[in-house]
Design a protein around this motif. Structure first.
Motif, PDB file in Angstrom:
ATOM      1  N   LEU A 657     -56.907   7.305 -21.406  1.00 47.85           N
ATOM      2  CA  LEU A 657     -56.777   8.237 -22.523  1.00 47.85           C
ATOM      3  C   LEU A 657     -56.008   7.594 -23.675  1.00 47.85           C
ATOM      4  CD1 LEU A 657     -56.944  11.043 -23.885  1.00 47.85           C
ATOM      5  CD2 LEU A 657     -54.888  11.682 -22.607  1.00 47.85           C
ATOM      6  N   TRP A 658     -54.902   6.943 -23.351  1.00 46.80           N
ATOM      7  CA  TRP A 658     -54.073   6.353 -24.408  1.00 46.80           C
ATOM      8  C   TRP A 658     -54.812   5.233 -25.138  1.00 46.80           C
ATOM      9  CZ3 TRP A 658     -48.348   6.052 -22.249  1.00 46.80           C
ATOM     10  CH2 TRP A 658     -47.869   7.371 -22.101  1.00 46.80           C
ATOM     11  N   ASP A 659     -55.715   4.562 -24.411  1.00 45.33           N
ATOM     12  CA  ASP A 659     -56.490   3.501 -25.052  1.00 45.33           C
ATOM     13  C   ASP A 659     -57.449   4.055 -26.104  1.00 45.33           C
ATOM     14  OD1 ASP A 659     -55.294   1.478 -23.673  1.00 45.33           O
ATOM     15  OD2 ASP A 659     -56.837   1.335 -22.114  1.00 45.33           O
ATOM     16  N   THR A 660     -57.779   5.349 -26.004  1.00 45.11           N
ATOM     17  CA  THR A 660     -58.702   5.951 -26.988  1.00 45.11           C
ATOM     18  C   THR A 660     -57.974   6.417 -28.245  1.00 45.11           C
ATOM     19  OG1 THR A 660     -58.507   8.239 -26.160  1.00 45.11           O
ATOM     20  CG2 THR A 660     -60.133   6.783 -25.069  1.00 45.11           C
ATOM     21  N   LEU A 661     -56.653   6.455 -28.185  1.00 49.52           N
ATOM     22  CA  LEU A 661     -55.864   6.965 -29.310  1.00 49.52           C
ATOM     23  C   LEU A 661     -55.320   5.809 -30.135  1.00 49.52           C
ATOM     24  CD1 LEU A 661     -53.908   9.654 -27.268  1.00 49.52           C
ATOM     25  CD2 LEU A 661     -55.753  10.092 -28.878  1.00 49.52           C
ATOM     26  N   ASP A 662     -55.231   5.994 -31.442  1.00 49.28           N
ATOM     27  CA  ASP A 662     -54.743   4.902 -32.290  1.00 49.28           C
ATOM     28  C   ASP A 662     -53.213   4.907 -32.351  1.00 49.28           C
ATOM     29  OD1 ASP A 662     -53.989   6.874 -34.085  1.00 49.28           O
ATOM     30  OD2 ASP A 662     -55.685   6.559 -35.414  1.00 49.28           O
ATOM     31  N   ASP A 663     -52.693   3.863 -32.983  1.00 50.93           N
ATOM     32  CA  ASP A 663     -51.244   3.676 -33.015  1.00 50.93           C
ATOM     33  C   ASP A 663     -50.519   4.829 -33.713  1.00 50.93           C
ATOM     34  OD1 ASP A 663     -51.620   1.321 -31.721  1.00 50.93           O
ATOM     35  OD2 ASP A 663     -51.300   0.031 -33.479  1.00 50.93           O
ATOM     36  N   GLU A 664     -51.144   5.428 -34.725  1.00 53.30           N
ATOM     37  CA  GLU A 664     -50.452   6.459 -35.508  1.00 53.30           C
ATOM     38  C   GLU A 664     -50.095   7.668 -34.660  1.00 53.30           C
ATOM     39  OE1 GLU A 664     -51.837   7.578 -39.285  1.00 53.30           O
ATOM     40  OE2 GLU A 664     -52.301   5.540 -39.925  1.00 53.30           O
ATOM     41  N   TYR A 665     -50.875   7.940 -33.648  1.00 53.29           N
ATOM     42  CA  TYR A 665     -50.564   9.064 -32.771  1.00 53.29           C
ATOM     43  C   TYR A 665     -49.205   8.858 -32.113  1.00 53.29           C
ATOM     44  CZ  TYR A 665     -50.665  12.155 -28.716  1.00 53.29           C
ATOM     45  OH  TYR A 665     -50.346  13.097 -27.763  1.00 53.29           O
ATOM     46  N   PHE A 666     -48.949   7.651 -31.638  1.00 57.36           N
ATOM     47  CA  PHE A 666     -47.697   7.379 -30.922  1.00 57.36           C
ATOM     48  C   PHE A 666     -46.514   7.265 -31.893  1.00 57.36           C
ATOM     49  CE2 PHE A 666     -51.141   5.944 -28.206  1.00 57.36           C
ATOM     50  CZ  PHE A 666     -50.827   6.581 -27.026  1.00 57.36           C
TER      51      PHE A 666
END
Length: 891
Positions: A657-666
């Motif tokens: 799941l985290w691999d599908t999200l871009d850096d800005e989310y974190f």
């Protein structure tokens, strides 16, 4: 102006022609109606020709006299000595504006016979038939006396009673019955009118600086002048202002000033009545521009004509209020007459008399000009002193003209002023007093330029000088123990601030250059620096004050218009702030400034936003500006913290799941929010939207939506929230690599508070439904303040391509109205754009939104045809008020 019985004005009312028409016309109604219209038309022409407003309002009273007297003569009264017609109230003073109340009192002996009663009823009906609005009462002198004894308002109206026609004996009987020897003696009457004025002031928040002031009843309005006259009439039997300076209560200059103030207010009121066609004394937005034009106020490069009019109004109201306060205090001394004055010396120049400070002799300010400032320092040092004695106020007003360049350069004066700012108590109080009596304006001439200066919008609800003093009040509250619970961080910072007086000076100068044209922050910086140098302040302190003035908007603009979750934004802001000391001073000034702009502007959401920016910048400054935070290091740190908070044991699922999200989310989300959202997404059923409400509230309510990606998701959900009467203040969208969308909204209720738990759950369920079915994009039915239509702002759309952050910044300025966000969302969809982030800000009637947008490939939106599409469509949609035109664009 008062008119003798033999006054004749045939252009206003031609008695001979009037009588001739009466004799040749079957119905008297059109004759009287035409006479009234003709007279009013003549008065309006005189007003347009700049005739004396004093004469015009008196002449209208005389015109109504003629109408009523001739009407009275149409009846065959059984006994002329048994009835009398009196003018009371403002009409009794013979001061009538176009829609002023025509107040009448019919006096009769003990018994009202049937014929007389019928005639009075016919008389009143006739008045209504000719379109003359009147207030009336029918009483005996004894009944009138009884009502006046119980009601100060009735007594006041009768104080100005004037016999129009009928029994002189009845009129004299009433005058005798209501005399001060029978009721309302001067002392009681004075106390009642002072209490009445205080109550009246409270209805207008005790300020003359309302955006839509009441020019009659508001503080500094015509009622303040009338109150002085009523008290004087009751005590001295003098109903005229000019008689007061002969008794030592008014100087000739004060009398002239009060007359000028009254004439200005009368002109404004006369036009207001003309425009409204009714008795309306509220100077509303819908009339201010027209009145400004008719009075000859023209737009310039620096000011709108309406702003100049309102500046004149506020200054006039302040003068009236000051003179009212001074005269009432003098009346109090004359009427209440304490048996023995309690006098206590303070020094060679000042003493305290009955809790009020006064000069030791009348030459104090002439002999020692610096005492014009010393008196206010003494007030700070002696908080038990309630104010300044009226006779000394008069001297302050007179001698303030001695404050010149030589005075401002005098070491005694500069030392006293700086010492005033350094006191532990009373700073705000005495600065307001210095402003009220013109001392602050004289000492800082640039401040005098902003006195009464308004900005014609719904955002700045105070004049610049009033706003400035409110900023200082807010700054002082940060250092007062009883306010610590309201702003704990501000109070903590303030307690460790090395020189609070520098902050007060920055607050005093931050808007001092408004209205001059150009950048007021830049111009104000130079004023502040010159002032600091004149007062022999250290170079470091002078530079700090000047920097704060120049940058007083920096923090609020950064917090409200930029993405403060981005480490690069924080680093750039920290570079501008330079060090922790500048950050502390700027944060306090920013909070105080926003809170003093409008009662509706400050809320918990803005508080959390500024506090977040402060804390992030503080960490960046402590870590060192030469070592900015590495994005990837920060992201990995956040992931580790979030991982430790997860309930899920499916590490593979988490990593996928985290691999599908871009850096800005974190970067944007806290570790706790990431953990909570990750657990929920891994547990949700396939093909079903997920809507979460984070547990932590920061003055707002957040909704996080995770669902399958579709082009209209932003438009659909934004529209749903707007239809629920919610204000969206921030939004961001992340499209995952698996064609899902994570959409986050921050919302407030209409009153700028967060949603309660029950309502938040209803909205959550509604968002789930909105994600599953199309929305009706018809016009949103939602109340907005009626004043907004007088402050329409042409829609402006500007673009900036930010290649480093891989997005395009679209800045939108437009008039606030329901549905702005959802309409922008629809246009984005139509023109092939997608939202990445949004900062939503409304300032009164003005929307200033910032959208960070990308194309469908996640790159900056930059094709000319796409940008033209956005600009054209947004302007058309937002400036289009016809619903059928809106409907043709529905996607």
């Amino acid at each position: 102006m008062r008119y003798a019985d033999d006054y004749i004005d045939t252009r206003l009312f031609d008695a001979a022609e009037f009588q001739q028409r009466l004799q040749t016309t079957k119905s008297a109604i059109p004759v009287f109606r035409d006479a009234l219209k003709t007279g009013d038309k003549e008065l309006n022409l005189r007003f347009q020709d700049n005739a004396s407003i004093t004469e015009i309002v008196g002449q209208r009273g005389w015109l109504i006299d003629q109408i009523l007297i001739h009407m009275w003569q149409q009846y065959d009264w059984p006994d002329q000595n048994a009835v009398a017609l009196l003018a009371v109230g403002g009409y009794g003073r013979q001061e009538l504006h176009p829609a002023s109340d025509v107040d009448l009192l019919f006096l009769y002996h003990d018994v009202l016979d049937d014929v007389t009663q019928e005639y009075i009823e016919q008389f009143l009906t006739f008045l209504w038939d000719i379109k003359l609005e009147v207030g009336h009462s029918v009483r005996t002198p004894i009944d009138t006396q009884a009502m006046a004894a119980d009601d100060i308002t009735v007594m006041t109206n009768l104080l100005e009673a004037r016999l129009l026609i009928g029994s002189q004996a009845l009129f004299e009987q009433l005058q005798a019955l209501i005399g001060p020897e029978h009721m309302w003696p001067a002392k009681t009457f004075f106390e009642a009118k002072v209490a009445e004025q205080a109550s009246r002031y409270s209805r207008y928040h005790d300020t003359a600086y309302n955006l839509e002031p009441n020019i009659k009843d508001g503080p500094g309005g015509l009622r303040d002048i009338q109150t002085v006259l009523w008290v004087a009439k009751r005590h001295f039997g003098s109903p005229q202002l000019q008689n007061l300076f002969g008794r030592g209560f008014l100087t000739n200059e004060e009398y002239q000033l009060l007359n000028e103030c009254q004439n200005f207010l009368w002109k404004v009121r006369y036009l207001l009545h003309q425009l409204t066609g009714r008795h309306d004394d509220r100077l509303g937005f819908e009339y201010q521009r027209t009145i400004a034009e008719k009075l000859g106020y023209q737009d310039t490069e620096q000011h709108l004509g309406v702003e100049t009019l309102m500046k004149q109004y506020y200054r006039t109201a302040e003068e009236v209020r000051q003179l009212n306060e001074m005269l009432l205090q003098l009346f109090q001394e004359a009427i209440l007459r304490p048996e023995k004055n309690q006098v206590k010396p303070l020094n060679k120049r000042f003493r305290v008399c009955n809790d009020l400070i006064e000069v030791a002799h009348d030459r104090v300010f002439a002999d020692r000009p610096f005492a014009l400032l010393e008196i206010f320092l003494l007030l700070e040092n002696h908080p038990e002193i309630k104010g300044i004695r009226a006779s000394t106020v008069r001297l302050l007003r007179y001698y303030k003209s001695s404050i010149d360049d030589a005075f401002r350069s005098d070491l005694r004066a500069t030392s006293l002023f700086y010492e005033i700012l350094c006191q532990p108590q009373g700073v705000t109080r005495v600065l307001r007093m210095m402003r009220r009596y013109g001392i602050l304006d004289a000492y800082i001439p640039a401040f005098g330029n902003i006195v009464g200066q308004m900005q014609y919008d719904l955002f700045h609800v105070y004049t610049v000088d009033q706003h400035t003093l409110s900023v200082l009040h807010n700054l002082r509250c940060f250092s007062i123990d009883k306010h610590q619970h309201e702003f704990p961080l501000c109070s903590k910072i303030m307690a460790h601030l090395p020189k609070p007086e520098l902050l007060y000076l920055a607050g005093l100068f931050h808007d001092i250059a408004k209205g001059r044209g150009g950048d007021h922050s830049e111009l104000g910086q130079h004023d502040a620096m010159a002032f600091c140098q004149l007062h022999s302040m250290s170079p470091h302190g002078s530079r700090l004050v000047a920097w704060l003035v120049k940058n007083h908007l920096l923090m609020s603009v950064t917090a409200q218009r930029q993405d403060i979750s981005d480490p690069d934004v924080i680093h750039r802001f920290a570079l501008q702030v330079m060090d922790l000391a500048h950050l502390d001073y700027l944060y306090l000034l920013t909070v105080a400034d926003i809170r003093a702009t409008s009662p509706k502007l400050w809320n918990s959401w803005k508080a959390s936003l500024l506090e977040d920016l402060y804390n992030r910048t503080r960490h960046a400054l402590r870590d060192g500006l030469s070592n900015p935070i590495d994005r990837q290091v920060r992201i990995e740190s956040i992931k580790r913290q979030a991982n430790s908070l997860l309930d899920s044991t499916d590490q593979v699922g988490v990593d996928m799941l985290w691999d599908t999200l871009d850096d800005e989310y974190f970067l944007r989300c806290s570790p706790g929010d990431i953990a909570r959202e990750t657990d929920a997404i891994l547990l949700k059923a396939p093909n079903e939207p997920l809507v979460l409400i984070p547990d932590a509230l920061k003055g707002s309510t957040d909704f996080t939506i995770y669902t399958e990606d579709r082009d209209d998701l932003f438009a659909t959900t934004a529209l749903y929230l707007e239809k629920q009467r919610l204000n969206v203040v921030a939004a961001y969208i992340i499209t995952t690599k698996k064609h899902c969308t994570l959409l986050h909204y921050t919302v407030l209720e209409d009153d700028s508070t967060h949603l309660d738990e029950k309502r938040a759950e209803v909205i959550r369920q509604g968002l789930i439904a909105a994600c599953q079915q199309p929305q009706d994009f018809s016009a949103i039915k939602r109340h907005q303040p009626s004043q907004i239509k007088y402050f329409t702002i042409p829609t402006q759309v500007e673009f900036t391509i930010d290649h480093s952050s891989h997005h395009t910044v679209m800045e939108l300025v437009t008039t606030d109205r329901p549905g702005v966000l959802s309409r922008v969302a629809q246009v984005l969809q139509k023109c092939g754009g997608r939202l990445k982030n949004a900062k939503i800000a409304t300032f009164g009637s003005k929307v200033e939104d910032v959208f960070y947008i990308i194309d469908k490939e996640g790159k900056p939106l930059q094709l000319p045809e796409q940008l033209d599409c956005l600009r054209t469509q947004i302007k058309e949609w937002l400036d289009d008020t016809e619903q059928q035109k809106l409907q043709k664009h529905v996607i």
